[in-house]
Design a protein around this motif. Sequence first.
Motif, mmCIF file in Angstrom:
data_model
loop_
_atom_site.group_PDB
_atom_site.id
_atom_site.type_symbol
_atom_site.label_atom_id
_atom_site.label_comp_id
_atom_site.label_asym_id
_atom_site.label_seq_id
_atom_site.Cartn_x
_atom_site.Cartn_y
_atom_site.Cartn_z
ATOM 1 N N LEU A 120 3.943 3.450 5.949
ATOM 2 C CA LEU A 120 3.772 2.144 5.602
ATOM 3 C C LEU A 120 3.552 2.361 3.864
ATOM 4 N N ALA A 121 4.161 3.063 3.309
ATOM 5 C CA ALA A 121 4.252 3.043 1.906
ATOM 6 C C ALA A 121 5.045 1.953 1.324
ATOM 7 N N GLY A 122 4.519 1.261 0.137
ATOM 8 C CA GLY A 122 5.026 0.286 -0.338
ATOM 9 C C GLY A 122 4.423 -0.966 0.244
ATOM 10 N N ARG A 123 3.703 -0.916 1.515
ATOM 11 C CA ARG A 123 3.295 -2.123 2.068
ATOM 12 C C ARG A 123 1.953 -2.623 1.615
ATOM 13 N N VAL A 124 1.715 -4.015 1.433
ATOM 14 C CA VAL A 124 0.266 -4.279 1.182
ATOM 15 C C VAL A 124 -0.384 -5.038 2.277
ATOM 16 N N VAL A 125 -1.548 -4.535 2.609
ATOM 17 C CA VAL A 125 -2.332 -5.345 3.747
ATOM 18 C C VAL A 125 -3.505 -5.622 3.141
ATOM 19 N N VAL A 126 -4.039 -6.824 3.674
ATOM 20 C CA VAL A 126 -5.392 -7.427 3.039
ATOM 21 C C VAL A 126 -6.264 -7.345 4.392
ATOM 22 N N LEU A 127 -7.255 -6.945 4.363
ATOM 23 C CA LEU A 127 -8.175 -7.023 5.346
ATOM 24 C C LEU A 127 -9.511 -8.006 4.880
ATOM 25 N N VAL A 129 -10.238 0.440 9.965
ATOM 26 C CA VAL A 129 -9.035 0.030 9.798
ATOM 27 C C VAL A 129 -8.467 0.443 8.636
ATOM 28 N N ARG A 130 -8.939 0.631 7.340
ATOM 29 C CA ARG A 130 -8.701 0.867 6.051
ATOM 30 C C ARG A 130 -8.105 2.263 6.057
ATOM 31 N N THR A 131 -8.949 3.093 6.762
ATOM 32 C CA THR A 131 -8.732 4.474 6.686
ATOM 33 C C THR A 131 -7.603 5.111 7.365
ATOM 34 N N THR A 176 -11.060 -8.681 0.988
ATOM 35 C CA THR A 176 -11.644 -9.934 0.372
ATOM 36 C C THR A 176 -13.065 -9.736 -0.021
ATOM 37 N N GLN A 177 -13.750 -8.761 0.845
ATOM 38 C CA GLN A 177 -15.024 -8.367 0.395
ATOM 39 C C GLN A 177 -15.731 -7.115 1.013
ATOM 40 N N ASP A 178 -16.292 -6.178 0.406
ATOM 41 C CA ASP A 178 -16.772 -4.941 0.847
ATOM 42 C C ASP A 178 -18.101 -4.697 0.857
ATOM 43 N N GLY A 179 -18.809 -5.776 1.106
ATOM 44 C CA GLY A 179 -20.310 -5.856 0.883
ATOM 45 C C GLY A 179 -20.477 -5.522 -0.625
ATOM 46 N N ASN A 180 -19.806 -6.098 -1.338
ATOM 47 C CA ASN A 180 -20.089 -5.846 -2.964
ATOM 48 C C ASN A 180 -20.360 -7.077 -3.555
ATOM 49 N N ARG A 199 -6.795 -17.110 -1.158
ATOM 50 C CA ARG A 199 -6.098 -16.687 -2.599
ATOM 51 C C ARG A 199 -6.116 -15.234 -2.741
ATOM 52 N N ILE A 200 -6.819 -14.672 -2.360
ATOM 53 C CA ILE A 200 -6.860 -12.945 -2.463
ATOM 54 C C ILE A 200 -5.543 -12.392 -1.842
ATOM 55 N N GLY A 201 -5.309 -13.025 -0.531
ATOM 56 C CA GLY A 201 -4.053 -12.322 0.309
ATOM 57 C C GLY A 201 -2.609 -12.807 -0.529
ATOM 58 N N ASN A 202 -2.817 -14.150 -0.959
ATOM 59 C CA ASN A 202 -1.710 -14.747 -1.363
ATOM 60 C C ASN A 202 -1.397 -13.972 -2.827
ATOM 61 N N ASN A 203 -2.408 -13.744 -3.680
ATOM 62 C CA ASN A 203 -2.217 -13.101 -4.900
ATOM 63 C C ASN A 203 -1.861 -11.675 -4.728
ATOM 64 N N ALA A 204 -2.207 -11.124 -3.857
ATOM 65 C CA ALA A 204 -1.933 -9.525 -3.402
ATOM 66 C C ALA A 204 -0.610 -9.594 -2.929
ATOM 67 N N LYS A 205 0.108 -10.695 -2.875
ATOM 68 C CA LYS A 205 1.437 -10.917 -2.091
ATOM 69 C C LYS A 205 1.282 -9.786 -0.890
ATOM 70 N N ALA A 206 0.479 -9.896 -0.255
ATOM 71 C CA ALA A 206 0.290 -9.337 1.067
ATOM 72 C C ALA A 206 1.442 -9.162 2.301
ATOM 73 N N ASN A 207 1.747 -8.117 2.660
ATOM 74 C CA ASN A 207 2.872 -8.135 3.741
ATOM 75 C C ASN A 207 1.986 -8.795 5.078
#
Length: 294
Positions: A71-78, A130-132, A144-148, A160-168
Amino acid sequence: MGSTAAVVTAALVPTCAAGWLVWGASSGSADQGRYRDVPQSVAALPSAYPHAPGTSDAKPLTTKPLASKPLAGRVVVLDPGHNPTNNRHTSEIARKVDIGTARKECDTTGTATNAGYPEASYTLDVSRRVRTILAARGATVKFTQDGNRPYGPCIDERARIGNNAKANAVVSVHADGSAAGNRGFHVILPASVHKGVADTRAIVKPSRLLGTALKNHFASATGTKPSNYIGGGTGLDVRGDLGGLNLSRVPKVFIECGNMRDPKDAALLSSAAWRQKAAQGIADGITAYLEGRG
């Protein structure tokens, strides 16, 4: 994710491959609007053998090169649903935002099991798992948020976070809050919406492919069945009233991993071992979609 096949000649040639694979008040999503009761790593394989033992004319044995980071080069937003501290910011999350077809609450607190295990804790735990797995496969994974954050983010910002990341691919992780007896998981797909700031027409088809892959692999990894109360047994539900989908410009789906208000589903959702299976199913579904598999 690819698999490696061991090559065996008439006289057994030992090879081995080793790998590890690292998943309200509202009905599971902040903007559902229906409130209820509450690396990859693989050991190196020999690329070729000059000939099989005991023979003089056997052809060289070769193995196909293995991509260690498929999956190198792919962007995933959780998108972990809700936020563990939303309940401390009720006025902020009650603020209405524009989702094209309506104005909806910024966010909600989410649901919980009868024993008090919050949906927001569940979604963060599974998303981190899933991220791991995906990171080990080479994907760039963003949250989009990590408890932070003190609350939210609001549903429009999540999109917008997914859109701006140009997520696959974007997957919003949730658990439902329906009545006892309602069991199983379902994946929510975007309807074709074109109104105001919402325009999902370009993402409907790829999102369905993503959702179908997610459904298949989630069922396989967890051993659970599609919802018996939404989607007519298909495990898929199409919605045009969710801001997180309406405002997305990249392939996106929601997954409701089970019903927190049903005792049997709640026992699964509360189990760390089962949550790992859920994470595996989500990661495998995303991987299959990104690799063009079902």
